[in-house]
Design a protein around this motif. Structure first.
Motif, PDB file in Angstrom:
ATOM      1  N   THR A 188       0.675  -1.170   0.086  1.00 29.96           N
ATOM      2  CA  THR A 188       0.066   0.109  -0.263  1.00 29.96           C
ATOM      3  C   THR A 188       0.838   1.143   0.152  1.00 29.96           C
ATOM      4  OG1 THR A 188       0.223   0.276   2.224  1.00 29.96           O
ATOM      5  CG2 THR A 188      -1.799  -1.286   0.969  1.00 29.96           C
TER       6      THR A 188
ATOM      7  N   GLN B  57       2.457   7.493   4.629  1.00 26.31           N
ATOM      8  CA  GLN B  57       2.788   8.755   3.553  1.00 26.31           C
ATOM      9  C   GLN B  57       3.324   8.246   2.523  1.00 26.31           C
ATOM     10  OE1 GLN B  57      -1.673   8.487   1.638  1.00 26.31           O
ATOM     11  NE2 GLN B  57      -0.998   8.734  -0.109  1.00 26.31           N
TER      12      GLN B  57
ATOM     13  N   SER C  52       0.677  -0.664   5.771  1.00 23.08           N
ATOM     14  CA  SER C  52      -0.845  -0.409   6.243  1.00 23.08           C
ATOM     15  C   SER C  52      -2.065  -1.521   5.279  1.00 23.08           C
ATOM     16  CB  SER C  52      -1.035   1.021   6.360  1.00 23.08           C
ATOM     17  OG  SER C  52      -2.486   1.003   6.583  1.00 23.08           O
ATOM     18  N   LYS C  53      -2.795  -1.321   6.088  1.00 21.48           N
ATOM     19  CA  LYS C  53      -3.872  -1.793   4.946  1.00 21.48           C
ATOM     20  C   LYS C  53      -4.822  -0.495   4.554  1.00 21.48           C
ATOM     21  CE  LYS C  53      -6.952  -1.639   8.565  1.00 21.48           C
ATOM     22  NZ  LYS C  53      -8.919  -2.725   9.528  1.00 21.48           N
ATOM     23  N   HIS C  54      -3.950   0.753   4.526  1.00 17.28           N
ATOM     24  CA  HIS C  54      -4.787   1.358   3.824  1.00 17.28           C
ATOM     25  C   HIS C  54      -4.203   1.871   3.065  1.00 17.28           C
ATOM     26  CE1 HIS C  54      -7.552   2.160   7.550  1.00 17.28           C
ATOM     27  NE2 HIS C  54      -6.624   2.374   8.580  1.00 17.28           N
ATOM     28  N   THR C  55      -4.902   1.781   2.088  1.00 20.96           N
ATOM     29  CA  THR C  55      -4.191   2.989   0.576  1.00 20.96           C
ATOM     30  C   THR C  55      -3.987   4.383   0.702  1.00 20.96           C
ATOM     31  OG1 THR C  55      -5.793   3.198  -0.111  1.00 20.96           O
ATOM     32  CG2 THR C  55      -5.095   1.155  -0.124  1.00 20.96           C
ATOM     33  N   SER C  56      -4.529   5.021   1.385  1.00 19.79           N
ATOM     34  CA  SER C  56      -3.792   6.718   1.220  1.00 19.79           C
ATOM     35  C   SER C  56      -4.237   7.176   2.669  1.00 19.79           C
ATOM     36  CB  SER C  56      -4.113   7.475   0.409  1.00 19.79           C
ATOM     37  OG  SER C  56      -5.424   7.069   0.576  1.00 19.79           O
ATOM     38  N   VAL C  57      -3.886   7.834   2.722  1.00 22.80           N
ATOM     39  CA  VAL C  57      -3.795   8.273   4.312  1.00 22.80           C
ATOM     40  C   VAL C  57      -4.877  10.519   3.903  1.00 22.80           C
ATOM     41  CG1 VAL C  57      -3.348  10.628   5.876  1.00 22.80           C
ATOM     42  CG2 VAL C  57      -2.229   8.688   5.828  1.00 22.80           C
ATOM     43  N   GLN C  58      -6.341   9.380   4.737  1.00 22.84           N
ATOM     44  CA  GLN C  58      -7.372  10.489   4.199  1.00 22.84           C
ATOM     45  C   GLN C  58      -7.194  12.239   4.922  1.00 22.84           C
ATOM     46  OE1 GLN C  58      -9.588   9.931   1.871  1.00 22.84           O
ATOM     47  NE2 GLN C  58      -8.007   8.809   1.455  1.00 22.84           N
TER      48      GLN C  58
ATOM     49  N   LEU D  87       0.304   7.122  10.973  1.00 22.56           N
ATOM     50  CA  LEU D  87       0.237   6.553   9.187  1.00 22.56           C
ATOM     51  C   LEU D  87       0.798   7.687   8.884  1.00 22.56           C
ATOM     52  CD1 LEU D  87      -3.689   4.853   8.767  1.00 22.56           C
ATOM     53  CD2 LEU D  87      -1.264   3.594   9.358  1.00 22.56           C
TER      54      LEU D  87
END
Length: 479
Positions: A275, A328, A357-363, A326
């Motif tokens: 990711t 990115q 991380s399992k997240h693909t981006s930091v919002q 997190l």
């Protein structure tokens, strides 16, 4: 394969080393040298120089336990192999190609990349012979059987080349390796139909599919154990159990060259993949190092030392777990580099635990919704080290070490100034040395790797006056 997709990449072996690539975009540039030389001991009176084209190729310095299939695989990417003569006692072989053009392509290619068979470099040149005439000895019967096995019409092709899908693991990942870079390397051995890159077990990996098993076999034999860059990014190649690759999107993680109509997709391939966000969790940190903070993630870490291994785009300190964040990076390779180099390093007395991380981006927080400043956007930060294509910083990526490399030092700053600066944080300065030919750069050795990491965080981009901001990175050298 469409040439607009694959720009040619110089693949070669530098004298005395074993790197594969010399001109991947954004990577270190390494000149390639000719691998082949003349063989003074010719077979059956080869008096003519090897530079005159012939369908017959002379291969020498083969391993003692070389197989017929391995020799044939050297020629298969360039055309049909019509005959083979093995001289195992002399560690040599003669390979006859179907056309002189195929032979020229083969010798031309191996003049820039030395073929490696089981860690042995072998040498390829034209033979004096125009064709091969072989007898019915047991040795040559084995050679003919191997040729039949590689024939596309023979039912036993799968014995020699088990599959069309290769699994590639890149070990010792010190420089970024992209999908396009791998594709350019492997396309030398045949048309790459599909490719997927991902991270599994903290390793950068790829699955790559050829249209036929012979191409896959040739790529595996030639590239196994090779380094993409000098001394690092080592390729480990095996046959995958998958019969074909199912690619849903054409993007930086996956590509199906037979389906240019596929969407790029915000979603990722339905398999494990790297990711864009790397999760950094140093564990519960005492409040002592951070004034006014309670169990907070060190704010300076958001850009350094993660920024040594890539450009930090966004950071989010978790609201309910402020010891976690997190981070990115600009791409998945940089996230992988940061994780492989920093995981387990100690920072302010606590070990860092870094995972993908399992997240693909930091919002980012929505407008009007404040998050107490826990989310930061650094996409336009002037501190990015890799925003310029081909930046020399790509060739200066090293693991954390007690010795730091300092640059951009103004003429008025002397050794004692820098030693006092780095000691002001309470760290121990063990040694210091200016570069002999350039006093804009220096090496400084701290008391430990942990102190060096903390010093890099504190003093990278420090204002030294005269419009000079100090640049700090890890050094491969010691004083």
């Amino acid at each position: 394969m469409d040439s607009s997709v694959h720009h040619d990449i110089t693949v070669g072996t530098k004298r005395g080393s074993d790197e594969l690539c010399s001109s991947i975009s954004n990577g270190p540039f390494i000149m390639s040298t000719t691998a082949n030389g003349n063989d003074s001991k010719k077979f059956k009176g080869d008096f003519r120089g090897p530079s005159v084209p012939s369908r017959v190729i002379h291969i020498r310095k083969l391993p003692n336990d070389i197989t017929e299939a391995e020799v044939i695989s050297l020629g298969l990417p360039f055309g049909d192999v019509t005959n083979l003569l093995m001289l195992k006692a002399k560690n040599q072989a003669f390979l006859e190609m179907s056309s002189e053009e195929s032979a020229q392509n083969m010798v031309g290619y191996y003049s820039t990349v030395m073929p490696i068979i089981r860690h042995h470099p072998v040498y390829v040149q034209f033979s004096n012979h125009k064709e091969l005439k072989t007898d019915n000895s047991p040795n040559q019967e084995r050679a003919q059987a191997a040729l039949r096995a590689f024939s596309t019409s023979h039912v036993d092709t799968a014995v020699a080349a088990p599959n069309t899908v290769l699994r590639v693991v890149v070990e010792n990942l010190l420089y970024p390796v992209t999908l396009d870079a791998l594709c350019q390397i492997f396309s030398k051995f045949g048309t790459v139909l599909r490719i997927i890159v991902f991270t599994k077990n903290n390793q950068f990996q790829a699955l790559l599919q050829y249209p036929d098993g012979a191409s896959a076999q040739a790529a595996k034999l030639s590239l196994e154990g090779q380094n993409i860059y000098n001394g690092c990014c080592t390729l480990r190649i095996s046959f995958s159990k998958l019969g074909t690759l199912n690619v849903k999107y054409n993007n930086e993680k996956s590509r199906d060259f037979t389906r240019p109509d596929l969407p790029s997709g915000d979603s990722q391939p339905a398999m494990e993949h790297p990711t864009l966000a790397a999760a950094f969790a140093p564990g519960i940190i005492s409040a002592a190092p951070y004034a006014g903070a309670t169990h907070a993630f060190p704010p300076a870490f958001t850009l350094q030392p993660a920024g040594v291994y890539g450009d930090v785009m966004r950071v989010k300190i978790l609201f309910n777990k402020k010891e976690n964040a997190l981070v990115q990076m600009s791409d998945s390779t940089q996230a992988q580099l940061a994780m492989s180099h920093l995981n387990g390093q100690r920072l302010y007395g606590k070990p860092l635990r870094i995972t993908l991380s399992k997240h693909t981006s930091v919002q980012l927080p929505r407008e009007g919704h404040e998050d107490q400043g826990l989310t930061k956007d650094y996409s336009n930060s002037p501190l990015h080290r890799f925003k310029k294509p081909g930046s020399k910083n790509y060739s200066n990526i090293f693991p954390p070490s007690a010795t730091l490399h300092l640059s951009n030092i103004p003429p008025s700053v002397v050794e004692d100034d820098l030693k006092m600066l780095f000691a002001s944080s309470g760290a121990m300065v063990k040694a210091f040395k200016f570069f002999q030919k350039d006093h804009k750069m220096a090496l400084i050795q701290m008391g430990s790797v942990e102190e060096a990491i903390e010093s890099l965080i504190e003093f990278h981009n420090h204002d030294l006056g005269e419009n000079h901001h100090l640049r700090v990175s890890f050094s491969k050298s010691s004083i």
